[in-house]
Design a protein around this motif. Structure first.
Motif, short mmCIF file in Angstrom:
data_model
loop_
_atom_site.label_atom_id
_atom_site.label_comp_id
_atom_site.label_asym_id
_atom_site.label_seq_id
_atom_site.Cartn_x
_atom_site.Cartn_y
_atom_site.Cartn_z
N PHE A 372 0.84 -1.20 0.00
CA PHE A 372 0.00 0.00 0.00
C PHE A 372 0.87 1.25 0.00
O PHE A 372 1.84 1.35 0.76
CB PHE A 372 -0.93 0.03 1.22
CG PHE A 372 -1.81 1.24 1.26
CD1 PHE A 372 -2.87 1.38 0.37
CD2 PHE A 372 -1.56 2.27 2.16
CE1 PHE A 372 -3.67 2.51 0.40
CE2 PHE A 372 -2.36 3.40 2.19
CZ PHE A 372 -3.42 3.51 1.30
N TYR A 374 0.25 5.46 0.17
CA TYR A 374 -0.74 6.51 0.42
C TYR A 374 -0.82 7.43 -0.80
O TYR A 374 0.22 7.92 -1.28
CB TYR A 374 -0.38 7.31 1.67
CG TYR A 374 -0.79 6.62 2.94
CD1 TYR A 374 -2.11 6.65 3.38
CD2 TYR A 374 0.14 5.90 3.69
CE1 TYR A 374 -2.49 6.01 4.54
CE2 TYR A 374 -0.24 5.24 4.86
CZ TYR A 374 -1.56 5.30 5.28
OH TYR A 374 -1.95 4.65 6.42
N ALA A 381 3.58 2.41 2.80
CA ALA A 381 3.34 2.00 4.18
C ALA A 381 3.51 0.50 4.39
O ALA A 381 3.95 0.07 5.46
CB ALA A 381 1.94 2.43 4.61
N GLY A 404 3.82 0.93 9.80
CA GLY A 404 2.69 0.45 9.00
C GLY A 404 1.61 -0.23 9.80
O GLY A 404 0.69 -0.82 9.22
N SER A 406 -0.93 0.96 11.81
CA SER A 406 -2.28 1.53 11.63
C SER A 406 -2.79 1.32 10.21
O SER A 406 -4.00 1.21 9.99
CB SER A 406 -2.27 3.02 11.96
OG SER A 406 -1.97 3.23 13.33
N THR A 407 -1.88 1.26 9.25
CA THR A 407 -2.29 1.03 7.86
C THR A 407 -2.95 -0.33 7.72
O THR A 407 -3.93 -0.49 6.96
CB THR A 407 -1.07 1.12 6.92
OG1 THR A 407 -0.46 2.39 7.09
CG2 THR A 407 -1.49 0.94 5.48
N GLN A 410 -6.53 0.11 8.77
CA GLN A 410 -7.31 0.90 7.81
C GLN A 410 -7.64 0.07 6.58
O GLN A 410 -8.71 0.23 5.98
CB GLN A 410 -6.52 2.15 7.43
CG GLN A 410 -6.36 3.12 8.60
CD GLN A 410 -5.68 4.42 8.20
OE1 GLN A 410 -6.19 5.18 7.39
NE2 GLN A 410 -4.52 4.67 8.78
N LEU A 411 -6.76 -0.81 6.18
CA LEU A 411 -7.05 -1.70 5.05
C LEU A 411 -8.09 -2.73 5.44
O LEU A 411 -8.96 -3.09 4.63
CB LEU A 411 -5.77 -2.39 4.58
CG LEU A 411 -4.70 -1.50 3.95
CD1 LEU A 411 -3.46 -2.32 3.60
CD2 LEU A 411 -5.22 -0.81 2.69
N TYR A 416 -9.16 2.28 2.96
CA TYR A 416 -8.36 2.33 1.74
C TYR A 416 -8.37 0.94 1.12
O TYR A 416 -8.62 -0.06 1.81
CB TYR A 416 -6.91 2.74 2.03
CG TYR A 416 -6.71 4.14 2.54
CD1 TYR A 416 -6.63 5.22 1.67
CD2 TYR A 416 -6.56 4.38 3.90
CE1 TYR A 416 -6.43 6.51 2.13
CE2 TYR A 416 -6.37 5.67 4.38
CZ TYR A 416 -6.30 6.73 3.49
OH TYR A 416 -6.10 8.01 3.94
N GLY A 576 7.11 -1.38 6.96
CA GLY A 576 6.07 -1.97 6.13
C GLY A 576 6.21 -3.45 5.88
O GLY A 576 5.44 -4.02 5.10
#
Length: 610
Positions: A372, A374, A381, A404, A406-407, A410-411, A416, A576
């Motif tokens: 991913f 941004y 990330a 990475g 929190s990413t 979110q995924l 996202y 990441g």
């Protein structure tokens, strides 16, 4: 005007109300244009009946409206005195005025109410569209600008859907009827009277162009003021702590001064309309009296015709003077609708699939070679991230800031979409799952622990739909915040300030955790939501919520590793990628990043204890 095409669907929706409103406009103006004819008749009748000097009767009858002609035939068919006929004519003019006023009332009740309904619908449309837009949109746009478009711009558009349409239709109807009856009475005098009209139209066209351009600039400045104010109110504690009140006042004053200058310039331009209208009316009246007087002397028309024309011209004073006001409202509405369209035409990057699936969610989660980047910053990330989580498993994600963690969450929530690879829940790719169904199955506690300006109880029950006090208390107890809530003067009915400002950082986080626990869902995600509490309190909270975690898949993101001994899986992220994974004991034996973090925090905890 092309930007206002977006409003066609609302006019179609309220077409009957609009049609009835236009009908009332036509009827009210019809009764209005009859009064000058009755006045003209009575002037002519008195001259004829009293045989006043200079009266020259014409061979052909005057071209009155059918209703006025019927009124004339009625009063002349009876043996009334001159005084009685004058009195009857006066009462008739009063009745016509009352009827006109009545239908004007109906006109406003239909069209203005329609505009309020359109405003209501449009605000709902804008708000619903805001809800659909993805997280990237909110990172690229300020909250103040979003609020300004929804409040100020929609209000300006309402001025078009209501007053502007009403006055414009009224203007067209009144001018059309007035010119029609004026032309029937004296075509030549009508042409003279209306000769200033082309010059007026040219003036309106030129000034409207400038108004439209300046209206757009004015709305942009107003948006900047709103953003400035919103950020100042939200960050008031930071402003005060850094003693920057005067600097923020300077920013606001500069924006306000720019708005004042722009608004003043726009007002100066708009002010050109009213002298132009007054000039038009004055020239028309002068032409009526001068040319009409010459025609009366030559016997071409009667004195009554001049009286009718003067009344007609004065009837046109307000509608014609409203041309500038109406044009200004239309131009401002077009500028505001353009700003609204910019967002309404923004397509969300995250959309519900056409054939959305709603699988039974048990909590099995899989990340398959997920990468991913941004979109706004270009920051990578995650890179080739793969992770499998069984239903009911407790998984901790740890790592340095920016690794990475929190990413990943979110995924999973599909805020996202990954730029590479895919995420699956219970074997179904997220892109195929209904968004509401997916997010309804995940209890999520974000990093900032956002709370609404409402009671503590309603904040905790926010995700569950109903306020069940037993569930609320149980969740608050598990989040180790029940005793503190009960110490408040109003307990669970204590009102929380904006964004939870009246609570401490730890209380906000624990109330947010209670909210997630009160929501029945198979997946629980805590995104660094215990950062505001110490390690011992964190361990106590995790022990308290053990009963909630037994039947849920749990993902806990944290920087603190001292309380992770009971987790089934601990995943260490670095830039990441997965650097290490395993249980607490196995990771300590690897003597890698996790073991280093553990020793460092243990030493820090020992120093704090001393």
């Amino acid at each position: 005007m092309k930007h206002l095409r977006h409003l066609r669907k609302y006019f179609v929706r309220y077409r009957w109300r609009l049609a009835v409103g236009i009908f009332f406009i036509l009827v009210s103006n019809y009764f209005g244009v009859l009064a000058p004819q009755v006045t003209g008749f009575i002037i002519d009748y008195v001259q004829r009946a009293l045989k006043l000097p200079g009266y020259q009767p014409k061979a052909e009858a005057a071209n009155y409206d059918v209703l006025v002609q019927r009124f004339i035939d009625t009063v002349e068919g009876r043996e009334y005195s001159v005084g009685t006929i004058v009195a009857i004519a006066g009462v008739t003019i009063l009745v016509l005025a009352l009827l006109r006023g009545l239908f004007m009332f109906f006109m406003r009740q239909t069209i203005i109410v329609m505009s309020r309904r359109i405003e209501y619908d449009q605000k709902n449309e804008v708000y619903a569209h805001y809800q659909k837009l993805d997280a990237g949109f909110y990172k690229a746009n300020s909250v103040g600008d979003l609020m300004s478009r929804m409040a100020e711009d929609v209000s300006r558009v309402r001025m078009f859907t209501g007053p502007a349409i009403m006055y414009l239709t009224n203007l067209v109807a009144l001018i059309a009827m007035t010119v029609f009856f004026m032309y029937k009475r004296s075509p030549e005098l009508t042409l003279y009277v209306l000769s200033p009209l082309p010059l007026l139209a040219f003036t309106i066209y030129r000034v409207n162009t400038v108004i439209h351009r300046r209206s757009e600039a004015l709305q942009a400045t107003l948006s900047a003021i709103t953003v400035n104010a919103q950020q100042s109110y939200s960050g008031i504690r930071v402003i005060k702590s850094f003693v920057q009140e005067r600097a923020m006042e300077g920013f606001f004053e500069a924006n306000s001064e720019k708005y004042r200058r722009d608004a003043t310039e726009l007002a100066k331009i708009e002010s050109l309309y009213f002298p132009s209208m007054a000039l038009f009316i004055g020239i028309s009246t002068l032409l009526t009296i001068m040319i009409g007087g010459l025609q009366v002397i030559s016997g071409e028309i009667r004195l009554a015709t001049i009286v009718e024309f003067v009344i007609y011209i004065n009837m046109l004073t307000f509608p014609v003077s409203a041309i500038g006001w109406t044009a200004s409202m239309i131009q401002r509405a077009a500028a505001s609708q353009k700003r609204l369209n910019e967002f309404l035409h923004t397509e969300p990057l995250i959309v519900n699939p056409e054939e959305a699936q709603k699988p039974a969610l048990h909590g099995a989660i899989e990340f398959r070679s997920v990468s991913f980047v941004y979109p706004n910053t270009g920051i990578r990330a995650l890179h080739e991230f793969s992770l499998s989580i069984r239903p009911g498993e407790k998984v901790a994600l740890v790592g340095r800031t920016g690794s990475g963690k929190s990413t990943v969450v979110q995924l999973l929530l599909r805020l996202y979409d990954p730029t590479g690879g895919e995420v699956l829940v219970d074997g179904v790719p997220l892109r195929r799952i209904d968004l509401a169904h997916l997010r309804g199955g995940i209890s999520y506690v974000p990093q900032d622990g956002f709370l609404f300006s409402d009671s503590v109880a309603r904040n905790i029950a926010f995700g569950s739909g109903t306020v069940d006090m037993e569930s609320v208390r149980s969740a608050a107890t598990a989040a180790a915040v029940h005793n503190e809530i009960m110490s408040f003067p109003k307990g669970y009915e204590t009102l929380v300030g904006e964004r939870g400002v009246t609570l401490s950082g730890g209380q906000k986080q624990r109330v947010s955790i209670a909210r997630a626990l009160a929501k029945p869902s198979p997946i629980l995600v805590l995104d660094d939501s215990l950062s505001a509490v110490d390690t011992r309190t964190e361990r106590a909270i995790l022990d308290h919520i053990e009963a909630y975690l037994r039947e849920r898949t749990s993902i806990v993101i944290t920087h603190k590793v001292l309380s992770l001994s009971g987790f089934d899986q601990i995943v260490v992220l670095d830039e990441g990628r997965i650097a290490e994974s395993g249980t607490h004991d196995s990771l300590l034996k690897q003597n890698g990043i996790y073991a280093e973090m553990y020793r460092s925090q243990l030493a820090q905890d020992d120093r704090t204890a001393i």
